[in-house]
Design an enzyme around this catalytic site. Structure first.
Site, PDB file in Angstrom:
ATOM      1  N   GLU A  90      -7.791  10.398   9.633  1.00 46.65           N
ATOM      2  CA  GLU A  90      -6.634  11.288   9.677  1.00 46.65           C
ATOM      3  C   GLU A  90      -6.270  11.835   8.312  1.00 46.65           C
ATOM      4  O   GLU A  90      -6.538  11.223   7.288  1.00 46.65           O
ATOM      5  CB  GLU A  90      -5.387  10.559  10.206  1.00 46.65           C
ATOM      6  CG  GLU A  90      -5.468  10.055  11.618  1.00 46.65           C
ATOM      7  CD  GLU A  90      -6.101   8.679  11.713  1.00 46.65           C
ATOM      8  OE1 GLU A  90      -6.640   8.188  10.702  1.00 46.65           O
ATOM      9  OE2 GLU A  90      -6.041   8.088  12.812  1.00 46.65           O
ATOM     10  N   CYS A 105      -0.993  13.600   2.907  1.00 44.84           N
ATOM     11  CA  CYS A 105      -1.328  12.180   2.831  1.00 44.84           C
ATOM     12  C   CYS A 105      -2.787  12.077   3.240  1.00 44.84           C
ATOM     13  O   CYS A 105      -3.133  12.361   4.385  1.00 44.84           O
ATOM     14  CB  CYS A 105      -0.413  11.417   3.791  1.00 44.84           C
ATOM     15  SG  CYS A 105      -0.848   9.692   3.988  1.00 44.84           S
ATOM     16  N   CYS A 112     -10.992   0.357   6.581  1.00 47.30           N
ATOM     17  CA  CYS A 112     -10.588  -0.330   5.340  1.00 47.30           C
ATOM     18  C   CYS A 112     -11.021  -1.777   5.467  1.00 47.30           C
ATOM     19  O   CYS A 112     -10.988  -2.335   6.559  1.00 47.30           O
ATOM     20  CB  CYS A 112      -9.065  -0.262   5.207  1.00 47.30           C
ATOM     21  SG  CYS A 112      -8.401  -1.002   3.688  1.00 47.30           S
ATOM     22  N   CYS A 116      -5.100  -6.263   5.725  1.00 47.46           N
ATOM     23  CA  CYS A 116      -3.659  -6.548   5.809  1.00 47.46           C
ATOM     24  C   CYS A 116      -3.264  -6.698   7.278  1.00 47.46           C
ATOM     25  O   CYS A 116      -3.626  -5.870   8.117  1.00 47.46           O
ATOM     26  CB  CYS A 116      -2.840  -5.430   5.160  1.00 47.46           C
ATOM     27  SG  CYS A 116      -3.236  -5.172   3.424  1.00 47.46           S
ATOM     28  N   CYS A 119      -1.393  -3.826   9.481  1.00 41.66           N
ATOM     29  CA  CYS A 119      -1.849  -2.442   9.354  1.00 41.66           C
ATOM     30  C   CYS A 119      -2.905  -2.088  10.401  1.00 41.66           C
ATOM     31  O   CYS A 119      -3.882  -2.826  10.573  1.00 41.66           O
ATOM     32  CB  CYS A 119      -2.399  -2.238   7.945  1.00 41.66           C
ATOM     33  SG  CYS A 119      -3.027  -0.578   7.662  1.00 41.66           S
ATOM     34  N   CYS A 331       3.270   5.288   8.289  1.00 39.20           N
ATOM     35  CA  CYS A 331       2.543   4.324   7.463  1.00 39.20           C
ATOM     36  C   CYS A 331       1.946   3.221   8.316  1.00 39.20           C
ATOM     37  O   CYS A 331       2.645   2.618   9.116  1.00 39.20           O
ATOM     38  CB  CYS A 331       3.471   3.664   6.459  1.00 39.20           C
ATOM     39  SG  CYS A 331       4.386   4.805   5.470  1.00 39.20           S
TER      40      CYS A 331
HETATM   41  N1  SAH Z   1      -4.717   0.771   0.985  1.00 36.69           N
HETATM   42  C1  SAH Z   1      -3.678   1.447   0.244  1.00 36.69           C
HETATM   43  C2  SAH Z   1      -3.342   2.797   0.844  1.00 36.69           C
HETATM   44  C3  SAH Z   1      -2.675   2.720   2.196  1.00 36.69           C
HETATM   45  S1  SAH Z   1      -1.097   3.410   2.076  1.00 36.69           S
HETATM   46  C4  SAH Z   1      -2.481   0.562   0.134  1.00 36.69           C
HETATM   47  O1  SAH Z   1      -2.513  -0.544   0.680  1.00 36.69           O
HETATM   48  O2  SAH Z   1      -1.537   0.905  -0.542  1.00 36.69           O
HETATM   49  C5  SAH Z   1      -0.369   2.966   3.571  1.00 36.69           C
HETATM   50  C6  SAH Z   1       0.925   2.222   3.336  1.00 36.69           C
HETATM   51  O3  SAH Z   1       1.470   1.860   4.607  1.00 36.69           O
HETATM   52  C7  SAH Z   1       0.698   0.938   2.580  1.00 36.69           C
HETATM   53  O4  SAH Z   1       1.785   0.684   1.764  1.00 36.69           O
HETATM   54  C8  SAH Z   1       0.636  -0.048   3.727  1.00 36.69           C
HETATM   55  O5  SAH Z   1       0.830  -1.353   3.302  1.00 36.69           O
HETATM   56  C9  SAH Z   1       1.726   0.480   4.615  1.00 36.69           C
HETATM   57  N2  SAH Z   1       1.656  -0.043   5.993  1.00 36.69           N
HETATM   58  C10 SAH Z   1       0.599  -0.584   6.616  1.00 36.69           C
HETATM   59  N3  SAH Z   1       0.927  -0.965   7.863  1.00 36.69           N
HETATM   60  C11 SAH Z   1       2.220  -0.660   8.015  1.00 36.69           C
HETATM   61  C12 SAH Z   1       3.140  -0.793   9.102  1.00 36.69           C
HETATM   62  N4  SAH Z   1       2.760  -1.306  10.266  1.00 36.69           N
HETATM   63  N5  SAH Z   1       4.401  -0.358   8.906  1.00 36.69           N
HETATM   64  C13 SAH Z   1       4.782   0.197   7.739  1.00 36.69           C
HETATM   65  N6  SAH Z   1       3.965   0.359   6.695  1.00 36.69           N
HETATM   66  C14 SAH Z   1       2.695  -0.062   6.833  1.00 36.69           C
END
Ligand code: SAH
Length: 338
Positions: A90, A105, A112, A116, A119, A331
């Protein structure tokens, strides 16, 4: 077919010359592709007709397709882009009523491997790195489709940008030079690959840095973010201080508020201790539900209590606007699915 978005200006000049044309034609093409964002050679009105025909037979501007486009009630647009090998990722256009910024974005990888737990991209696993031109293509796709000019780029789509270091920094150079977006308007978000944070400080172009911190307690962070095993919080902090010293800039700490887990008073206090000597702003992110997710959003009162405690320590705290949640563009919700 030659894919023109792969070429820098000098490479475009070589290509044009290989077709037996004058070098200056490359500048015309370059301006149509990047400044005017046309998707079609026929729209390049100052390019003579026989050259346009030759281009149509020999080249394409992009080799990607918009597989799906969704428009949120808040104006956010999510594009699912299909790459030439059939993989999809996306890109999201974010606009805010009260700001003139138009932010793209972008994804840096398909999938990835950081794992995490909250995510959706992580649940998909890692598929592959994106090439520099595949990152540029995402921004051009938005510009071509909307006729708008992107002013800011955030690497907050799929993937961990610092795990695709060379391609991401080549893309940043081109975003800066070809798309004419200032380096201060380009942000990398990382879950905290500390050695690469230090490494990027030596580059000529150092982007703005956002850190997915999400938890100030090492034991809990290890449970939800496996990166904590490799780069624990104190190593991470060391690299953040290095970034601030080297660049004179502040870092943004991103912090997902997960109900009864990361939004407690104890965590707020630990976060205050962690950031005491760090030049940073805090961006609180409401948890966005994902499928197979086992977490929940923070209650409004807990969110506000968390925010006030940080503010009482003199930190600038913002709560991230929830954009595009109705189309799974928020996010952590990007999983490359149709
Ligand atoms: N890998 C990088 C870029 C991803 S940015 C990073 O970790 O920063 C995407 C952002 O959304 C990151 O801050 C990630 O931690 C956050 N994110 C992931 N899952 C999420 C969720 N379920 N709700 C809110 N934010 C989330």
């Amino acid at each position: 077919m030659d894919v023109l978005v792969k070429y820098s200006l000098p490479e475009l000049e070589n290509f044009v010359e290989s077709l037996g044309e004058m070098k200056f034609r490359a500048r015309q093409l370059y301006s149509w592709i990047y400044s005017k964002s046309v998707s079609d050679f026929d729209k390049m009105t100052d390019v003579k007709k026989d050259f346009r025909e030759m281009l149509k037979a020999r080249a394409v501007i992009l080799d990607t397709k918009i597989k799906k486009k969704q428009v949120s009630s808040d104006g956010t647009i999510k594009y699912l882009i299909e790459y030439s090998d059939g993989n999809c990722a996306e890109t999201v256009l974010m606009r805010f009523d009260n700001r003139s910024n138009l932010s793209a974005c972008v994804s840096s990888q398909v999938g990835c491997h950081m794992g995490c737990d909250f995510c959706a991209t992580a649940k998909r696993g890692f598929v592959r790195n994106l090439e520099p031109y595949e990152i540029i293509s995402q921004i051009l796709t938005i510009q071509q489709d909307t006729g708008l000019k992107i002013t800011n780029v955030v690497f907050m789509g799929q993937g961990e940008p610092l795990n695709n270091y060379d391609n991401v920094f080549s893309a940043i150079k081109r975003i800066n030079e070809d798309l004419n977006i200032g380096i201060r308007r380009i942000t990398i978000s990382t879950c905290g690959i500390a050695d690469k944070i230090k490494k990027m400080c030596e580059n000529t172009l150092v982007p703005t840095l956002a850190i997915s911190l999400h938890c100030p307690d090492s034991a809990l962070r290890r449970q939800i973010m496996p990166v904590e095993n490799r780069f624990p919080l104190d190593t991470l902090k060391d690299s953040l201080k290095y970034y601030c010293d080297k660049t004179g800039k502040r870092v943004t700490l991103e912090y997902i508020l997960i109900g009864n887990l990361t939004d407690t008073k104890e965590m707020a206090q630990k976060l205050c201790d962690y950031i005491k000597d760090l030049k940073c702003n805090i961006n609180l992110i409401p948890y966005n539900p994902i499928c197979e997710g086992r977490y929940k959003k923070s209650a409004k009162k807990d969110t506000m209590a968390f925010k006030y405690l940080l503010e009482s320590q003199g930190k600038k705290v913002t709560i991230r606007l929830e954009r595009g949640a109705d189309i799974d563009a928020a996010c952590g919700q990007l999983a490359g699915r149709e």
